[in-house]
Motif scaffolding. Sequence first.
Motif, PDB file in Angstrom:
ATOM      1  N   UNK A  77       8.724  -4.184   2.208  1.00 49.40           N
ATOM      2  CA  UNK A  77       8.834  -5.202   1.158  1.00 49.40           C
ATOM      3  C   UNK A  77       9.109  -6.583   1.755  1.00 49.40           C
ATOM      4  N   UNK A  78       9.848  -6.610   2.863  1.00 48.07           N
ATOM      5  CA  UNK A  78      10.202  -7.909   3.449  1.00 48.07           C
ATOM      6  C   UNK A  78       8.977  -8.659   3.958  1.00 48.07           C
ATOM      7  N   UNK A  81       5.750 -11.087   0.891  1.00 48.00           N
ATOM      8  CA  UNK A  81       5.549 -12.487   0.499  1.00 48.00           C
ATOM      9  C   UNK A  81       5.282 -13.329   1.737  1.00 48.00           C
ATOM     10  N   UNK A  89       4.661  -9.584  -6.953  1.00 50.54           N
ATOM     11  CA  UNK A  89       6.078  -9.970  -7.013  1.00 50.54           C
ATOM     12  C   UNK A  89       6.318 -10.976  -8.135  1.00 50.54           C
ATOM     13  N   UNK A  98      11.523  -5.506 -14.028  1.00 48.14           N
ATOM     14  CA  UNK A  98      12.637  -4.894 -13.308  1.00 48.14           C
ATOM     15  C   UNK A  98      13.913  -5.129 -14.100  1.00 48.14           C
ATOM     16  N   UNK A 101      16.478  -3.284 -10.490  1.00 55.32           N
ATOM     17  CA  UNK A 101      15.735  -3.762  -9.327  1.00 55.32           C
ATOM     18  C   UNK A 101      15.750  -2.852  -8.118  1.00 55.32           C
ATOM     19  N   UNK A 102      16.418  -1.722  -8.202  1.00 56.71           N
ATOM     20  CA  UNK A 102      16.575  -0.868  -7.024  1.00 56.71           C
ATOM     21  C   UNK A 102      15.272  -0.176  -6.646  1.00 56.71           C
ATOM     22  N   UNK A 104      12.392  -1.410  -7.358  1.00 59.54           N
ATOM     23  CA  UNK A 104      11.356  -2.444  -7.346  1.00 59.54           C
ATOM     24  C   UNK A 104      10.649  -2.592  -5.994  1.00 59.54           C
ATOM     25  N   UNK A 105      11.370  -2.647  -4.867  1.00 59.32           N
ATOM     26  CA  UNK A 105      10.652  -2.793  -3.595  1.00 59.32           C
ATOM     27  C   UNK A 105       9.644  -1.670  -3.365  1.00 59.32           C
ATOM     28  N   UNK A 108       6.666  -2.087  -5.729  1.00 60.11           N
ATOM     29  CA  UNK A 108       5.792  -3.192  -5.317  1.00 60.11           C
ATOM     30  C   UNK A 108       4.926  -2.787  -4.127  1.00 60.11           C
ATOM     31  N   UNK A 130       1.563   5.536  -9.496  1.00 53.52           N
ATOM     32  CA  UNK A 130       2.998   5.250  -9.414  1.00 53.52           C
ATOM     33  C   UNK A 130       3.867   6.438  -9.866  1.00 53.52           C
TER      34      UNK A 130
END
Lengths: 158, 749
Positions: A77-78, A81, A89, A98, A101-102, A104-105, A108, A130
């Motif tokens: 995830x890092x 972007x 995102x 979200x 948000x846990x 979410x990464x 995504x 998913x």
Amino acid sequence: MTKIHVTTTVNGDPAEFLADPRETLLDALRDQLGLTGTKEGCGTGDCGACSVIVDGVLVCSCLMLAAEAEGKTVETIEGMAGEELHPLQRQFIEHAALQCGFCTPGILVAAKALLERNPDPTDTEIRYWLAGNLCRCTGYDKIIRAVQDAAAEMRGAA
Amino acid sequence: MAKDELKSGYKLIGTRPNRPDGLDKVTGRARYGADFSLPGMLHAAVVRSPHAHARIKNIDVSKALALDGVKAVVTRADLPTGLSGEDLNLQDNTLAGDRVLYDGHAVAAVAATSALLAKDAARLIAVEYEILPHVTDVDAAMAPGAPVIREGVADYSVPEGMHPNVARYMAFGHGDLEAGLAAADIVREHTYKTEATHQGYIEPHACVGQMGEDGRGEMWVCTQGHWYIRRMCAAVLGIEAANLRVTPSEIGGGFGGKTTIFIEPLALALSKKAGGRPVKLVMTRSEVLRATGPTASASMDVKLGMKRDGTITAGQVFFRMQGGAFVGMSPIGEALPCAFACYDIPALKHEAVEVIANRPKAAAYRAPGSPMAAFAVESLVDEMCRELGLDPIEVRLKNGAKNGSRSSYGPDYTVIGLQETLEAAKAHPNYKVPLGPNQGRGVASGFWFNHGGETSVSLAVGEDGTATVSIGTPDIGGSRASIGLMVAEFLGIPYENVRVSVVETGALGVNEPTHGSRATFASGKAAVEAARQAVAEMCRRAAADWGIDPDAVEWKDGAAHPAGPNAGKFPPMSIGEIGAKMGSTGGPISGHHEVTAEGVGASFGTHVVDVEVDPETGRTTVLRYLVVQDAGTAIHPAYVEGQYQGGAVQGIGWALNEEYVYGADGRLQNPVFLDYRVPVASDLPMIDTVIVEVPNPGHPYGVRGVGETGITPPLPAIAAAVAGATGARIRSLPLSPPKVLAAIKAAKG
């Protein structure tokens, strides 16, 4: 126990670390490389919170040993972007897709892998792709809509 | 920023801006419980009982301590004695005393230089058990001959002759039950059962604790309420609350399950024994399912009298609920008042017993007690509607609670929106879609009280005219956004100029957790009051500058204005101008409000669901789902919808898939997400929502609280839809395919 020297590429940067033979890729990413955006929700490959892309393949990093990352390319995830957010995102924020948000990464990363294979998925295709990513907060409704709108944006149809 | 069509005249409330924590959460930067680390940090693991009920004869930690890198082991012998009541319950659950009471009960904990080493060391801790008889089912636990789990748990309320596992009895009601039943055209009575389910937050419990030999410590933890963590850890460890500073991380879901302690005192105790080195403790998923927060399981008798026109003349319930091996954890005190809360019925009798069983200590789960009660009562209402050929919405409109009705549990309702949700459901296109073969439609309503609670909030005006708001209720589902909207609305400044932070225990007075759907209601209400104080001070500063009376200054659009022509002619002084010079006009400007928040507005909702049941397999597919709920005022509608959708889907999981499965050995058979199956994306349709807005007069912007009601109607609504699709009424959850298939076969004879 003798540790294994692992040389790999993470989000385009060279990375190396010493892995316990039992250490998962997830733990190495989080504890050795400080990339805590990838989450552990179950440790058994059931929830998808630890989703990363290894050599182009979506995997649960909790089910892969760190030593197996030798010579491979890992995307987390890092790395999603650049200077600007990836459309997924941004759409997740704008759609309120979200809550806590846990998950979410992982979602995504998984959704990005989907759109790279299938730029125009149906709702059903998104839902089945998913299905390995659990979200307990949203009921998935806004997630599906956010992925659709990101896909449309990426196709230039937005 | 799109403005929703509201008649309110608000500038910001009702809009859908991006949440302030959104960017961190989509980039992986947000720090959750397990993401925090400190220099010199150790890692811990917990040894847990493999038995449902056993006496601990001996714990040998010598082999674990002999391992290089192992720094500390704690057992119950390391905790203080002399606790009582809920503090003792918490301590007993943190580490077992002389007996383990459920599969997964913690027995010892170990800290070492790595997580893998800590797990190795945990395996070397040898526990000798003498296995005792156990019981896990609620009805079996109070049957004659059931093993007594703990002696002397019954309080004064328990009638004589009940099994010693019955800990509490409750009863209340009103009206003449017998006369009410006699006035009915039909009287029906059935027993309904729900299994325990888990909150299922995706983030396992995690914390980092540090405590020195002086008993002063710090903790970083994922929690819904860090003051609760502080108080409970202090009680279990025998230290003073003020000596423990607790900072909440971002929280990866809670749903009630993170309002209490499980592993947190262990991290602190290990740290102290390891010379004050910080200790990280993270649960595995299996530990989460075996040893934290499931709901109660319930067995419920319901009796109703109804006239042919749908008038409900009387109702009676007797609920049996187990909340694990600890007294006080089953939600009978909530389930009973929720049972008939949607109705105005002249005669009601409520009774319930709490039973203990060899299961983990139950924790709150989204509207605790209400989903089970709704399953029982709403199912029977639906059965009688079908028998009499009545429309389920019309029957609820006829018997439903209204403004000023006396509630089933005592107090009079003030302004409520149940009727509005029923009307909106009736008018929705989903209620008119023709059904095909093997399809059925279910309707149910639901209720939650909502909650105020202890709340402390501070607000400070910045030198640039922005505002920072410090709150003590962790943000699970977007409450920083909704509180920011309310403060910005009140101050008359852009939403982006308000920053809301969840702060640690040292920064505010005691705050209850984010529970009871209270964060946006109570922290929001206190934040508005804090803003009101800051506005009063800003008006004073402007008045002093203008040389007029502060009463002659009014606040609008983010600036002080002379209140009228008599006040004098001065150009408006903006919050930015006032902030810029506040250092020379009297110092910092802030507001603070603390209160046990009152003015709570009850929350009602009505759901409509269509399902299709495969007659070959018994598998139920949800075709369409509608949630209608009264929000009071929807501050940030997108996150209100999110609560409705998420609550409904948790209820769908409870109805169709989720259950705790115990083997004959008393061990949990499905402690992984593969087998404890929460709904996945491919199980579901879109979840349609209608936000009804009947403002709560007890809140400055009409907020009620939206988090919990949504989980209650799905259980009975789906069971009703399955009955419609198959002709088979199933009175126990979950409606798993084998159970549905068997019921279809039985119904066909």
